[in-house]
Write an enzyme that holds these catalytic residues in place. Structure first.
Site, mmCIF file in Angstrom:
data_model
loop_
_atom_site.group_PDB
_atom_site.id
_atom_site.type_symbol
_atom_site.label_atom_id
_atom_site.label_comp_id
_atom_site.label_asym_id
_atom_site.label_seq_id
_atom_site.Cartn_x
_atom_site.Cartn_y
_atom_site.Cartn_z
ATOM 1 N N LYS A 11 44.337 52.125 39.745
ATOM 2 C CA LYS A 11 45.261 51.292 38.947
ATOM 3 C C LYS A 11 44.908 51.316 37.468
ATOM 4 O O LYS A 11 45.767 51.484 36.611
ATOM 5 C CB LYS A 11 45.230 49.821 39.411
ATOM 6 C CG LYS A 11 45.637 49.577 40.822
ATOM 7 C CD LYS A 11 45.740 48.094 41.119
ATOM 8 C CE LYS A 11 44.427 47.332 41.049
ATOM 9 N NZ LYS A 11 43.430 47.742 42.046
ATOM 10 N N ARG A 86 47.972 39.443 42.265
ATOM 11 C CA ARG A 86 47.143 39.773 43.430
ATOM 12 C C ARG A 86 47.452 38.876 44.617
ATOM 13 O O ARG A 86 46.854 39.048 45.679
ATOM 14 C CB ARG A 86 45.672 39.609 43.055
ATOM 15 C CG ARG A 86 44.941 40.930 42.786
ATOM 16 C CD ARG A 86 43.518 40.593 42.446
ATOM 17 N NE ARG A 86 42.596 41.660 42.678
ATOM 18 C CZ ARG A 86 42.128 42.450 41.711
ATOM 19 N NH1 ARG A 86 42.559 42.317 40.475
ATOM 20 N NH2 ARG A 86 41.223 43.369 41.999
ATOM 21 N N ARG A 123 31.590 55.148 41.598
ATOM 22 C CA ARG A 123 32.118 54.822 40.266
ATOM 23 C C ARG A 123 31.053 54.202 39.348
ATOM 24 O O ARG A 123 30.237 53.400 39.775
ATOM 25 C CB ARG A 123 33.273 53.830 40.437
ATOM 26 C CG ARG A 123 33.851 53.319 39.142
ATOM 27 C CD ARG A 123 35.174 52.657 39.385
ATOM 28 N NE ARG A 123 35.058 51.269 39.821
ATOM 29 C CZ ARG A 123 36.113 50.465 39.976
ATOM 30 N NH1 ARG A 123 37.339 50.913 39.770
ATOM 31 N NH2 ARG A 123 35.948 49.227 40.363
ATOM 32 N N ARG A 152 29.193 48.698 38.502
ATOM 33 C CA ARG A 152 29.715 47.336 38.433
ATOM 34 C C ARG A 152 29.077 46.521 39.538
ATOM 35 O O ARG A 152 28.911 47.033 40.651
ATOM 36 C CB ARG A 152 31.238 47.383 38.654
ATOM 37 C CG ARG A 152 32.039 46.986 37.445
ATOM 38 C CD ARG A 152 33.496 47.255 37.654
ATOM 39 N NE ARG A 152 34.116 46.365 38.633
ATOM 40 C CZ ARG A 152 35.434 46.283 38.828
ATOM 41 N NH1 ARG A 152 36.260 47.016 38.091
ATOM 42 N NH2 ARG A 152 35.942 45.467 39.724
ATOM 43 N N ARG A 163 36.037 43.048 49.210
ATOM 44 C CA ARG A 163 37.207 43.153 48.328
ATOM 45 C C ARG A 163 38.379 43.796 49.069
ATOM 46 O O ARG A 163 39.528 43.416 48.873
ATOM 47 C CB ARG A 163 36.853 43.973 47.071
ATOM 48 C CG ARG A 163 35.943 43.197 46.116
ATOM 49 C CD ARG A 163 35.250 44.105 45.123
ATOM 50 N NE ARG A 163 36.155 44.742 44.189
ATOM 51 C CZ ARG A 163 35.840 45.837 43.488
ATOM 52 N NH1 ARG A 163 34.661 46.413 43.624
ATOM 53 N NH2 ARG A 163 36.708 46.342 42.650
HETATM 54 P P1 AMP Z 1 39.382 44.298 39.109
HETATM 55 O O1 AMP Z 1 38.676 44.774 37.900
HETATM 56 O O2 AMP Z 1 40.879 44.289 38.968
HETATM 57 O O3 AMP Z 1 38.923 44.992 40.371
HETATM 58 O O4 AMP Z 1 38.970 42.748 39.294
HETATM 59 C C1 AMP Z 1 37.626 42.368 39.504
HETATM 60 C C2 AMP Z 1 37.568 40.968 40.098
HETATM 61 O O5 AMP Z 1 38.171 40.031 39.182
HETATM 62 C C3 AMP Z 1 38.352 40.782 41.406
HETATM 63 O O6 AMP Z 1 37.611 41.190 42.533
HETATM 64 C C4 AMP Z 1 38.599 39.273 41.390
HETATM 65 O O7 AMP Z 1 37.425 38.544 41.720
HETATM 66 C C5 AMP Z 1 38.875 39.005 39.898
HETATM 67 N N1 AMP Z 1 40.325 39.135 39.591
HETATM 68 C C6 AMP Z 1 40.905 40.064 38.783
HETATM 69 N N2 AMP Z 1 42.233 39.888 38.729
HETATM 70 C C7 AMP Z 1 42.499 38.818 39.529
HETATM 71 C C8 AMP Z 1 43.699 38.153 39.913
HETATM 72 N N3 AMP Z 1 44.900 38.550 39.474
HETATM 73 N N4 AMP Z 1 43.599 37.085 40.751
HETATM 74 C C9 AMP Z 1 42.403 36.669 41.202
HETATM 75 N N5 AMP Z 1 41.245 37.256 40.892
HETATM 76 C C10 AMP Z 1 41.279 38.333 40.061
#
Ligand code: AMP
Length: 222
Positions: A11, A86, A123, A152, A163
């Site tokens: 994404k 999400r 990654r 990360r 996740r």
């Molecule tokens: P990402 O970088 O998009 O994988 O997001 C990393 C983490 O941030 C996720 O595993 C969630 O804990 C939190 N997060 C990011 N975007 C959202 C969202 N729209 N709603 C809830 N938690 C989020």
């Protein structure tokens, strides 16, 4: 535009390309939260433990954050959202927020679970500028800024599995929310980033034509 898909589907990479190619702003909710964690902001203190477990930050916080971000001037020409919505509640809120904005394009990237686990475990991200790399590369440093590449904290296998569970439970139902819409498309995200990028581009172009033709048909007299 919204990029949907499980963690590791690509994404962020595709959102960045789309934003660059179309002069749009990329908004990644994960990046916003990670920046808040790094700066020690109240939001970051609240989000860190949740992110480290692979769970989701509350809808209330995330909807407020995106509503504020979309209201800023730099978001007016259009945005590519990466990581939001999400949950169904976030998608419903986004529809409300966007009521008076252009039509929403939703692209869903589909990748099998074992490939996601493989990608996320390999990654690495730059500890300085946040650039993402499929692996640590030869000398483990960032091509953009020379920063050290690190994993990360939520990319270790146990958190990745959590996740993916959270994705299946809370995010996959979003596909029903969007799938009947004219400007929704699912794409095979297991292809190379270049091939996915080409497919995203051509789908958006053809959908934009369909949407504008439909608009013309509705406007023209019988
Ligand atoms: P990402 O970088 O998009 O994988 O997001 C990393 C983490 O941030 C996720 O595993 C969630 O804990 C939190 N997060 C990011 N975007 C959202 C969202 N729209 N709603 C809830 N938690 C989020």
């Amino acid at each position: 535009m919204v990029m949907l898909g499980p963690p590791g589907a690509g994404k962020g990479t595709q959102a960045e390309r789309l934003a660059e190619d179309n002069g749009l702003l990329k908004i990644s909710t994960g990046d916003i939260l990670r920046e808040a964690v790094q700066s020690g902001a109240e939001l970051g203190q609240l989000a860190k433990a949740i992110m480290d477990k692979g769970e989701l930050v509350s809808d209330e916080i995330m909807i407020g954050l995106v509503r504020d971000r979309l209201a800023r001037t730099d978001a007016k020409p259009g945005v590519v959202l990466d990581g939001f919505p999400r949950t169904v509640a976030q998608a419903v809120a986004l529809d409300e927020i966007l009521e008076d904005r252009d039509d929403l394009f939703v692209i869903d990237l589909v990748v099998a679970e074992e490939e996601l686990v493989r990608r996320l475990s390999a990654r690495r991200v730059c500890g300085q500028c946040g650039a993402t790399y499929p692996s640590a590369g030869l000398d483990g440093s960032c091509e953009r800024c020379g920063g050290k590449l690190v994993q990360r904290s939520d990319d270790c296998e146990s958190v990745v599995r959590e996740r993916l569970k959270v994705y299946a439970r809370d995010t996959q139902p979003l596909l029903h929310h969007y799938s009947g819409r004219l400007n929704f498309a699912s794409i095979d995200g297991a292809q190379s980033p270049e091939a996915v990028g080409c497919e995203v581009k051509s789908i958006i172009e053809s959908k934009a034509t369909e949407v504008s033709l439909e608009g013309t048909a509705q406007e023209s007299p019988q």
